[in-house]
Design a protein around this motif. Sequence first.
Motif, PDB file in Angstrom:
ATOM      1  N   VAL A   3       2.873   7.267   7.041  1.00 44.23           N
ATOM      2  CA  VAL A   3       2.253   7.077   5.717  1.00 44.23           C
ATOM      3  C   VAL A   3       0.936   6.320   5.884  1.00 44.23           C
ATOM      4  O   VAL A   3      -0.068   6.664   5.263  1.00 44.23           O
ATOM      5  CB  VAL A   3       3.216   6.339   4.757  1.00 44.23           C
ATOM      6  N   SER A  77      -8.044   4.685 -12.336  1.00 43.39           N
ATOM      7  CA  SER A  77      -7.781   6.103 -12.618  1.00 43.39           C
ATOM      8  C   SER A  77      -6.302   6.387 -12.877  1.00 43.39           C
ATOM      9  O   SER A  77      -5.965   7.432 -13.408  1.00 43.39           O
ATOM     10  CB  SER A  77      -8.254   6.957 -11.439  1.00 43.39           C
ATOM     11  N   THR A  79      -4.056   6.631 -10.445  1.00 42.87           N
ATOM     12  CA  THR A  79      -3.414   7.208  -9.257  1.00 42.87           C
ATOM     13  C   THR A  79      -2.477   6.199  -8.575  1.00 42.87           C
ATOM     14  O   THR A  79      -1.641   6.592  -7.778  1.00 42.87           O
ATOM     15  CB  THR A  79      -4.468   7.709  -8.233  1.00 42.87           C
ATOM     16  N   GLU A  81      -0.049   4.948  -9.925  1.00 39.91           N
ATOM     17  CA  GLU A  81       1.308   5.324 -10.343  1.00 39.91           C
ATOM     18  C   GLU A  81       1.904   6.369  -9.414  1.00 39.91           C
ATOM     19  O   GLU A  81       3.091   6.304  -9.094  1.00 39.91           O
ATOM     20  CB  GLU A  81       1.299   5.858 -11.771  1.00 39.91           C
ATOM     21  N   ALA A  85       5.130   5.514  -7.312  1.00 37.62           N
ATOM     22  CA  ALA A  85       6.342   6.283  -7.635  1.00 37.62           C
ATOM     23  C   ALA A  85       6.840   7.055  -6.417  1.00 37.62           C
ATOM     24  O   ALA A  85       7.941   7.589  -6.426  1.00 37.62           O
ATOM     25  CB  ALA A  85       6.056   7.251  -8.785  1.00 37.62           C
ATOM     26  N   PRO A  87       8.126   7.482  -2.396  1.00 44.49           N
ATOM     27  CA  PRO A  87       9.029   6.622  -1.611  1.00 44.49           C
ATOM     28  C   PRO A  87       8.297   5.718  -0.608  1.00 44.49           C
ATOM     29  O   PRO A  87       8.915   4.883   0.018  1.00 44.49           O
ATOM     30  CB  PRO A  87       9.914   7.627  -0.859  1.00 44.49           C
ATOM     31  N   ALA A  88       6.979   5.893  -0.464  1.00 46.52           N
ATOM     32  CA  ALA A  88       6.225   5.089   0.517  1.00 46.52           C
ATOM     33  C   ALA A  88       6.264   3.608   0.145  1.00 46.52           C
ATOM     34  O   ALA A  88       6.236   3.263  -1.036  1.00 46.52           O
ATOM     35  CB  ALA A  88       4.773   5.571   0.562  1.00 46.52           C
ATOM     36  N   ARG A 234       3.519  -5.519  -9.208  1.00 43.43           N
ATOM     37  CA  ARG A 234       3.383  -4.592 -10.341  1.00 43.43           C
ATOM     38  C   ARG A 234       4.729  -4.012 -10.715  1.00 43.43           C
ATOM     39  O   ARG A 234       4.940  -3.579 -11.837  1.00 43.43           O
ATOM     40  CB  ARG A 234       2.398  -3.477 -10.002  1.00 43.43           C
ATOM     41  N   ARG A 235       5.650  -3.949  -9.752  1.00 49.05           N
ATOM     42  CA  ARG A 235       6.998  -3.449 -10.048  1.00 49.05           C
ATOM     43  C   ARG A 235       7.867  -4.501 -10.724  1.00 49.05           C
ATOM     44  O   ARG A 235       8.932  -4.186 -11.221  1.00 49.05           O
ATOM     45  CB  ARG A 235       7.701  -3.060  -8.740  1.00 49.05           C
ATOM     46  N   ARG A 237       6.785  -6.572 -13.122  1.00 50.03           N
ATOM     47  CA  ARG A 237       6.324  -6.972 -14.460  1.00 50.03           C
ATOM     48  C   ARG A 237       6.992  -6.156 -15.548  1.00 50.03           C
ATOM     49  O   ARG A 237       7.317  -5.008 -15.329  1.00 50.03           O
ATOM     50  CB  ARG A 237       4.816  -6.805 -14.571  1.00 50.03           C
TER      51      ARG A 237
ATOM     52  N   LYS B   9      13.377  -3.610 -22.637  1.00 53.12           N
ATOM     53  CA  LYS B   9      12.127  -4.002 -21.976  1.00 53.12           C
ATOM     54  C   LYS B   9      11.272  -4.751 -22.989  1.00 53.12           C
ATOM     55  O   LYS B   9      10.981  -4.257 -24.070  1.00 53.12           O
ATOM     56  CB  LYS B   9      11.371  -2.762 -21.485  1.00 53.12           C
ATOM     57  N   ARG B  45       8.680   5.138 -17.332  1.00 56.02           N
ATOM     58  CA  ARG B  45       8.162   4.358 -16.195  1.00 56.02           C
ATOM     59  C   ARG B  45       9.264   3.506 -15.573  1.00 56.02           C
ATOM     60  O   ARG B  45       9.302   3.331 -14.352  1.00 56.02           O
ATOM     61  CB  ARG B  45       6.984   3.486 -16.636  1.00 56.02           C
ATOM     62  N   ALA B  48      11.307   5.878 -13.513  1.00 57.92           N
ATOM     63  CA  ALA B  48      10.611   6.282 -12.282  1.00 57.92           C
ATOM     64  C   ALA B  48      10.493   5.131 -11.279  1.00 57.92           C
ATOM     65  O   ALA B  48       9.914   5.297 -10.213  1.00 57.92           O
ATOM     66  CB  ALA B  48       9.224   6.820 -12.626  1.00 57.92           C
ATOM     67  N   LEU B  50       8.829   2.278 -11.675  1.00 57.13           N
ATOM     68  CA  LEU B  50       7.521   1.613 -11.673  1.00 57.13           C
ATOM     69  C   LEU B  50       7.563   0.234 -12.303  1.00 57.13           C
ATOM     70  O   LEU B  50       6.656  -0.555 -12.118  1.00 57.13           O
ATOM     71  CB  LEU B  50       6.495   2.480 -12.414  1.00 57.13           C
ATOM     72  N   MET B  51       8.585  -0.041 -13.074  1.00 60.97           N
ATOM     73  CA  MET B  51       8.737  -1.380 -13.659  1.00 60.97           C
ATOM     74  C   MET B  51      10.223  -1.627 -13.912  1.00 60.97           C
ATOM     75  O   MET B  51      10.982  -0.675 -14.111  1.00 60.97           O
ATOM     76  CB  MET B  51       7.930  -1.507 -14.955  1.00 60.97           C
ATOM     77  N   PRO B  52      10.642  -2.893 -13.868  1.00 62.14           N
ATOM     78  CA  PRO B  52      12.060  -3.168 -14.056  1.00 62.14           C
ATOM     79  C   PRO B  52      12.389  -3.371 -15.536  1.00 62.14           C
ATOM     80  O   PRO B  52      11.516  -3.794 -16.303  1.00 62.14           O
ATOM     81  CB  PRO B  52      12.238  -4.488 -13.299  1.00 62.14           C
ATOM     82  N   ALA B  70      13.521   2.424  -3.303  1.00 55.39           N
ATOM     83  CA  ALA B  70      12.951   3.462  -2.421  1.00 55.39           C
ATOM     84  C   ALA B  70      13.839   4.709  -2.398  1.00 55.39           C
ATOM     85  O   ALA B  70      13.343   5.835  -2.449  1.00 55.39           O
ATOM     86  CB  ALA B  70      12.772   2.913  -1.016  1.00 55.39           C
ATOM     87  N   ARG B  73      13.533   6.517  -5.691  1.00 56.67           N
ATOM     88  CA  ARG B  73      12.234   7.203  -5.827  1.00 56.67           C
ATOM     89  C   ARG B  73      12.182   8.488  -5.015  1.00 56.67           C
ATOM     90  O   ARG B  73      11.468   9.410  -5.346  1.00 56.67           O
ATOM     91  CB  ARG B  73      11.094   6.263  -5.396  1.00 56.67           C
ATOM     92  N   ARG B  74      12.956   8.511  -3.920  1.00 57.11           N
ATOM     93  CA  ARG B  74      12.996   9.711  -3.083  1.00 57.11           C
ATOM     94  C   ARG B  74      13.553  10.920  -3.862  1.00 57.11           C
ATOM     95  O   ARG B  74      13.277  12.064  -3.540  1.00 57.11           O
ATOM     96  CB  ARG B  74      13.879   9.424  -1.864  1.00 57.11           C
ATOM     97  N   TYR B  78       7.446  12.726 -10.035  1.00 58.93           N
ATOM     98  CA  TYR B  78       6.946  12.067 -11.249  1.00 58.93           C
ATOM     99  C   TYR B  78       5.535  12.539 -11.592  1.00 58.93           C
ATOM    100  O   TYR B  78       4.655  12.566 -10.732  1.00 58.93           O
ATOM    101  CB  TYR B  78       6.955  10.548 -11.010  1.00 58.93           C
ATOM    102  N   PRO B  80       2.726  11.330 -14.065  1.00 61.76           N
ATOM    103  CA  PRO B  80       2.356  10.314 -15.055  1.00 61.76           C
ATOM    104  C   PRO B  80       1.560  10.916 -16.217  1.00 61.76           C
ATOM    105  O   PRO B  80       1.012  12.008 -16.088  1.00 61.76           O
ATOM    106  CB  PRO B  80       1.470   9.337 -14.274  1.00 61.76           C
ATOM    107  N   PRO B  84      -3.192  11.531 -13.421  1.00 63.48           N
ATOM    108  CA  PRO B  84      -4.236  11.005 -12.536  1.00 63.48           C
ATOM    109  C   PRO B  84      -4.216  11.709 -11.174  1.00 63.48           C
ATOM    110  O   PRO B  84      -3.160  11.889 -10.575  1.00 63.48           O
ATOM    111  CB  PRO B  84      -3.862   9.526 -12.391  1.00 63.48           C
ATOM    112  N   ARG B  98       0.032  14.127  -0.934  1.00 62.47           N
ATOM    113  CA  ARG B  98       1.206  13.745  -1.731  1.00 62.47           C
ATOM    114  C   ARG B  98       2.495  13.998  -0.944  1.00 62.47           C
ATOM    115  O   ARG B  98       3.435  13.214  -1.005  1.00 62.47           O
ATOM    116  CB  ARG B  98       1.258  14.544  -3.047  1.00 62.47           C
ATOM    117  N   LEU B 101       3.211  11.272   1.559  1.00 61.10           N
ATOM    118  CA  LEU B 101       3.776  10.049   0.957  1.00 61.10           C
ATOM    119  C   LEU B 101       5.293  10.167   0.818  1.00 61.10           C
ATOM    120  O   LEU B 101       6.009   9.179   0.805  1.00 61.10           O
ATOM    121  CB  LEU B 101       3.171   9.802  -0.428  1.00 61.10           C
ATOM    122  N   CYS B 102       5.759  11.412   0.687  1.00 60.48           N
ATOM    123  CA  CYS B 102       7.209  11.638   0.542  1.00 60.48           C
ATOM    124  C   CYS B 102       7.852  11.913   1.887  1.00 60.48           C
ATOM    125  O   CYS B 102       9.013  12.332   1.952  1.00 60.48           O
ATOM    126  CB  CYS B 102       7.463  12.810  -0.391  1.00 60.48           C
TER     127      CYS B 102
END
Lengths: 237, 322
Positions: A3, A77, A79, A81, A85, A87-88, A234-235, A237, B9, B45, B48, B50-52, B70, B73-74, B78, B80, B84, B98, B101-102
Amino acid sequence: MRVVGSVAWREYASFFRTSLGWVVMALFLALSAAVFSASIQPGEPATLRGFFSVWWALLLFVAPAVSMRLFSDDLRSGTIETLLASPASEASIVGGKFVAAVGFFLTMLAPTLVFVVVLESLSDPDWGPILAGYLGITLMGMLYLAIGLAASTMTSSQTLAYLGTLVVLILADILLVQASSRVGPRVGQVLLGMSPNVRAADFARGLIETRHIVFFLSASFVALAIATVSIQSRRWR
Amino acid sequence: MIHLRHVTKRYGPVTAVADASLSIGRGEVVGLLGPNGAGKTTTIRMTAGLMPPTRGSIEIDGHDTVDDSAKARRLIGYLPESTPLYTEMRVQDYLRFRGSLCGLRGRGAREGVDRAIDRCSLGEVRRRRVGHLSKGYRQRVGLAGALLHDPPLLILDEPSSGLDPTQIREVRSLIRDLSTDRTVIVSSHVLPEVELTCDRVVIIARGKIRADGAPADLVATQGGGAHVIEVKPNAGEASASGGTKLGDFEGRLKQLGASSVTTSNAGDGWTRLRVVAAKKDQDLRLGLARAATGEGLSIRELTRERASLEQVFLSAIEEEGS
């Protein structure tokens, strides 16, 4: 690690796909050439010592311009997210962007080897200080970029990221040195030890000291750790 | 496959999602429907990873989105809101990135990119820069990016916002195609989008789940209840009670289960009655027909009003607002 590689490659290539990368590189090289030509005087020894001792000041303004978009652009932008989102891990994303920034910085440094060739054609320079100088500027660049990268994780504005990094670097490079002369000798030594340009000055003189290398690498690591935690947060908040 | 358990939330003093619980099975296509600011994107979100949640928990296939993020997320692809993308990259390079990253590499990555390009019909633009594409194509690139690692769950936040009607139709049809072999969650404030693409609708208003079910079930249980009948007294027959035949008929409506009746003149001697049943799912048609003929009235129209999902949606929102 994979990655890191793919984030690094994407980010490195994007420096050349945007005008900002070319502008920063052109500015750096033009200023470097000006510093080089001013540092070479007829009858003086054929060294880059004068050049290296001034060069670090350029980094103060150029390194934040390289690092300011690393995360700020993703935050602006959205990105970020898609990155978060996936798995990295955050550390691998931060690592990839740092490798890209250092890669771009080294690419910027590469044409300055022409100065060495010019020096070689004019006389017989001592290679030791030149190698030490390049090592010093590389280590210093890595630290500046790591600090800039950490700043860019905290704002979606590239301008704020640039100015924030500049403030931290000025604080570390100039204010610490000035403050060191106004406090006691022991505290002054500690403050001087924390100033990157004081350590880089030894490299410019041709001295390669392990403690300086350890300082730059560990300080860069701390800045990258701060960047990683900033992104991870960020995760939360 | 997905379990939201008492999820809340809060952003400072503002509660974006309040005690939401939801279970979504494998293969379901669920639409999160609600007005802007209802809490859809916050729910998406959190799901996904991205936030708890401030309180409660979310699990994807047994993996907590906070503690086991992790792995959760696998399993997720997603998209958004506002899609973006790295606009300076070429489509296939972006998709390769992309994929990496997976964890996709080598042949697997090439196959994943080709499959996603094929499914999202991006073949003719695969070498073009993302920034040079139309909004509809960009949306497809975003969807292709979400699909690369063939995730069992797709989460799409407002997938057709900002598109023109043709592009909206294309994206809807694409979502329908993608939902044949995976679980899909689509958030939208556009009702037809959810109605046409989803098997199940979850209506959210002011952070609370107001309704949950198949569109047809929601309409049957939450909407409707109104009947329309147009009647005219038969000539020459007297009223049994000595009053008017229409008056006698109206008098029997309460016994049949009507909660309110409004009458209007339909012209030419006909009277139009709108009869609302006390229970929303109660069918009064047979009783109304028998009562009308029993009272000596002719019938030229008798219908049960079918509520639309829009009425259910609006009444859910109004209920919350009142």
